[in-house]
Motif scaffolding. Structure first.
Motif, PDB file in Angstrom:
ATOM      1  N   VAL A 250       0.989  -1.163   0.308  1.00  0.00           N
ATOM      2  CA  VAL A 250      -0.055   0.200   0.491  1.00  0.00           C
ATOM      3  C   VAL A 250       0.512   1.447   0.373  1.00  0.00           C
ATOM      4  O   VAL A 250       0.672   1.430  -0.234  1.00  0.00           O
ATOM      5  N   LYS A 251       1.845   1.565   0.931  1.00  0.00           N
ATOM      6  CA  LYS A 251       3.137   2.200   1.098  1.00  0.00           C
ATOM      7  C   LYS A 251       3.668   2.494  -0.236  1.00  0.00           C
ATOM      8  O   LYS A 251       3.493   4.160  -0.135  1.00  0.00           O
ATOM      9  N   TYR A 252       4.119   1.572  -0.529  1.00  0.00           N
ATOM     10  CA  TYR A 252       5.171   2.617  -1.752  1.00  0.00           C
ATOM     11  C   TYR A 252       3.747   2.048  -3.571  1.00  0.00           C
ATOM     12  O   TYR A 252       4.597   1.707  -4.217  1.00  0.00           O
ATOM     13  N   ASN A 253       2.833   2.557  -3.054  1.00  0.00           N
ATOM     14  CA  ASN A 253       1.972   2.198  -4.785  1.00  0.00           C
ATOM     15  C   ASN A 253       1.239   3.766  -4.771  1.00  0.00           C
ATOM     16  O   ASN A 253       1.753   3.959  -4.011  1.00  0.00           O
ATOM     17  N   HIS A 254       0.986   4.559  -6.144  1.00  0.00           N
ATOM     18  CA  HIS A 254       0.871   5.128  -6.375  1.00  0.00           C
ATOM     19  C   HIS A 254      -0.579   5.618  -6.158  1.00  0.00           C
ATOM     20  O   HIS A 254      -1.239   4.578  -5.708  1.00  0.00           O
ATOM     21  N   ASN A 255      -0.814   6.782  -6.278  1.00  0.00           N
ATOM     22  CA  ASN A 255      -2.557   7.227  -5.429  1.00  0.00           C
ATOM     23  C   ASN A 255      -3.709   5.880  -6.648  1.00  0.00           C
ATOM     24  O   ASN A 255      -3.182   6.383  -6.991  1.00  0.00           O
ATOM     25  N   GLY A 256      -4.211   6.063  -6.197  1.00  0.00           N
ATOM     26  CA  GLY A 256      -5.161   4.871  -6.421  1.00  0.00           C
ATOM     27  C   GLY A 256      -5.039   3.505  -6.743  1.00  0.00           C
ATOM     28  O   GLY A 256      -5.366   3.136  -8.177  1.00  0.00           O
ATOM     29  N   GLY A 257      -4.029   2.821  -6.359  1.00  0.00           N
ATOM     30  CA  GLY A 257      -3.243   1.529  -6.736  1.00  0.00           C
ATOM     31  C   GLY A 257      -3.910   0.821  -6.512  1.00  0.00           C
ATOM     32  O   GLY A 257      -5.140   0.532  -5.718  1.00  0.00           O
ATOM     33  N   GLU A 258      -3.792  -0.075  -7.077  1.00  0.00           N
ATOM     34  CA  GLU A 258      -4.900  -1.602  -6.353  1.00  0.00           C
ATOM     35  C   GLU A 258      -2.866  -3.308  -5.991  1.00  0.00           C
ATOM     36  O   GLU A 258      -2.065  -2.742  -6.344  1.00  0.00           O
ATOM     37  N   VAL A 259      -3.800  -3.287  -5.105  1.00  0.00           N
ATOM     38  CA  VAL A 259      -2.641  -4.492  -4.228  1.00  0.00           C
ATOM     39  C   VAL A 259      -3.732  -5.594  -4.435  1.00  0.00           C
ATOM     40  O   VAL A 259      -4.975  -5.950  -3.670  1.00  0.00           O
ATOM     41  N   GLY A 278       2.654  -0.891  -8.104  1.00  0.00           N
ATOM     42  CA  GLY A 278       3.148   0.638  -8.176  1.00  0.00           C
ATOM     43  C   GLY A 278       4.579   0.422  -8.690  1.00  0.00           C
ATOM     44  O   GLY A 278       4.817   0.515  -9.237  1.00  0.00           O
ATOM     45  N   GLN A 279       5.655   1.888  -7.715  1.00  0.00           N
ATOM     46  CA  GLN A 279       6.736   2.125  -7.871  1.00  0.00           C
ATOM     47  C   GLN A 279       7.818   1.079  -8.426  1.00  0.00           C
ATOM     48  O   GLN A 279       8.616   1.371  -9.124  1.00  0.00           O
ATOM     49  N   GLY A 332       8.504   0.311 -12.045  1.00  0.00           N
ATOM     50  CA  GLY A 332       7.216   0.908 -12.958  1.00  0.00           C
ATOM     51  C   GLY A 332       6.193   0.342 -13.052  1.00  0.00           C
ATOM     52  O   GLY A 332       5.070   0.717 -13.210  1.00  0.00           O
ATOM     53  N   LYS A 333       6.003  -0.688 -13.313  1.00  0.00           N
ATOM     54  CA  LYS A 333       4.920  -1.865 -12.428  1.00  0.00           C
ATOM     55  C   LYS A 333       4.871  -2.400 -11.420  1.00  0.00           C
ATOM     56  O   LYS A 333       3.484  -2.765 -11.070  1.00  0.00           O
ATOM     57  N   GLY A 334       5.834  -2.589 -10.908  1.00  0.00           N
ATOM     58  CA  GLY A 334       4.760  -2.838  -9.660  1.00  0.00           C
ATOM     59  C   GLY A 334       6.126  -4.491  -9.497  1.00  0.00           C
ATOM     60  O   GLY A 334       6.795  -4.408 -10.011  1.00  0.00           O
ATOM     61  N   SER A 335       5.204  -5.087  -7.552  1.00  0.00           N
ATOM     62  CA  SER A 335       5.834  -6.269  -7.675  1.00  0.00           C
ATOM     63  C   SER A 335       5.506  -6.833  -6.970  1.00  0.00           C
ATOM     64  O   SER A 335       4.256  -6.827  -6.010  1.00  0.00           O
TER      65      SER A 335
END
Ligand SMILES: Nc1ncnc2c1ncn2[C@@H]1O[C@H](COP(=O)(O)OP(=O)(O)O)[C@@H](O)[C@H]1O
Ligand SMILES: [Mg+2]
Length: 359
Positions: A250-259, A278-279, A332-335
């Motif tokens: 959640v923390k290292y995601n962008h606003n409006g992101g999805e987990v 996220g980032q 840029g895509k996520g983890s």
């Protein structure tokens, strides 16, 4: 080789015999038979006396010293060296080998100690640095209040709240440090119970939903309905693992992101994947994020309130379950962070676990 006691005795005996013969040959009445007799006799007697003296006095003493050395260094001598020592006859060579191996062992010990000392120095520097930030902030607010800001009602509340927040993060940091330390020294014992991993993840998600909604991040749980997700593990600690991983997502995601938290149960195992869009984490940082205090973007992570110890704790907890954490990430895509726990046979009547204390 003439370096042993026999070699030395031989050389000395020959020298004595030759000398005696030389003196005897100066006497004009001496016959050649007498000369040869004296040569043989003086050689034999000298050889016997010298070798007895060397063997029983000097070499016996050296042998004793070697035995003593061997006793002291027993731990340091490798088996290979032991074998070669037993087959070697010369006590001098034995002592040489023992001293060499002793020096090598000491050198290795010194190197380990130096590495440990360096690690300790780095760790203390890291801790001091981490502690400094919240202490410095609290100090600043309190001093400003003491210097007169206390009279302004609005500023007073604002500064007190900020000071309290800094102290909370200090407490959080110390708690994490203690946990990590206790886990490394084996003080913390794991208490294994059977529980439903899906229920636990749902609890974590409920707890974090409020924080996620502030940044409009959605958390989804993907599990196959009707499947068994019973595992045998330390519930409280696995709660902490899931909490850390989902909160990071959640923390290292962008606003409006999805987990998306995926949970799959196969024949013997349950796999948990925590995926975010996220980032991401650059490849050079990926292998280091499980180290204590390691952060990809130092200032950014700190600003988000992290201690930099979360993933180190996750790693330790999973190691205590004979499992490990794995990660794959694209900048840029996520983890995706994944781990496995053993699957337990489902019980007919599943008792609900008592509510967890917060990690
Ligand atoms: N899901 C993620 N996406 C991007 N970066 C992450 C993610 N999880 C962890 N990180 C990086 O790994 C670092 C270490 O994580 P962690 O040990 O949990 O410390 P922190 O207290 O900073 O969250 C973080 O500071 C962050 O830079
Ligand atoms: Mg974290």
């Amino acid at each position: 080789m003439l370096t042993g006691s026999r070699g030395i005795s031989l050389i000395l005996a020959i020298a004595i015999a030759v000398l005696v013969m030389a003196f005897l040959s100066l006497i004009p009445s001496s016959t050649s038979a007498a000369l040869w007799g004296t040569l043989i006799l003086s050689f034999s007697i000298s050889y016997l006396l010298i070798s007895i003296t060397l063997e029983f006095l000097v070499y016996r003493e050296i042998g004793n010293i070697y035995n003593l050395l061997e006793k002291i260094q027993k731990k340091d001598l490798s088996e290979i060296q032991d074998k070669s020592l037993r087959s070697s006859l010369s006590p001098l060579r034995k002592i040489n080998t023992v001293i060499n191996s002793y020096a090598l062992a000491r050198q290795r010990e010194i190197e380990t100690l130096q590495k440990n000392a360096e690690f300790r120095r780095e760790f203390i520097a890291d801790i001091s640095h981490e502690l400094k930030t919240p202490i410095f902030a609290t100090q600043g607010y309190i001093h400003t209040l003491l210097d007169g800001a206390i009279d302004d009602k609005q500023v007073r509340m604002k500064f007190l709240k900020k000071a309290a927040k800094s102290l909370d993060s200090l407490d959080h940091l110390v708690q994490d440090l203690l946990t990590l330390n206790q886990m490394e020294s084996g003080v913390i014992k794991f208490s294994f119970t059977e529980f439903d991993l899906k229920d636990l993840i749902q609890e974590v998600i409920e707890e974090l939903e409020h924080k996620a909604s502030k940044r409009e991040v959605t958390i989804k749980l993907e599990a196959e309905p009707g499947k068994n997700y019973t595992t045998l593990a330390d519930r409280q600690k696995i709660y902490r693992v899931c909490q850390n991983l989902i909160f990071n997502a959640v923390k290292y995601n962008h606003n409006g992101g999805e987990v998306i938290v995926g949970i799959k149960s196969s024949k013997n195992q349950i796999q948990v994947d925590v995926k975010d869009d996220g980032q991401g984490i650059p490849p050079e940082d990926l292998k280091r994020i499980f180290e204590r205090f390691y952060r990809v973007e130092k200032s950014r992570s700190k600003e988000k309130g992290g201690t930099g110890l979360g993933l180190a704790i996750v790693k330790h907890i999973l190691e205590g379950h004979k499992s490990k954490i794995s990660v794959s990430s694209t900048v840029g895509k996520g983890s995706i962070f994944s781990f496995q726990l053993p699957l337990e046979k489902e019980k007919k009547v599943q008792e609900k676990e008592p509510t967890e204390a917060k990690a």
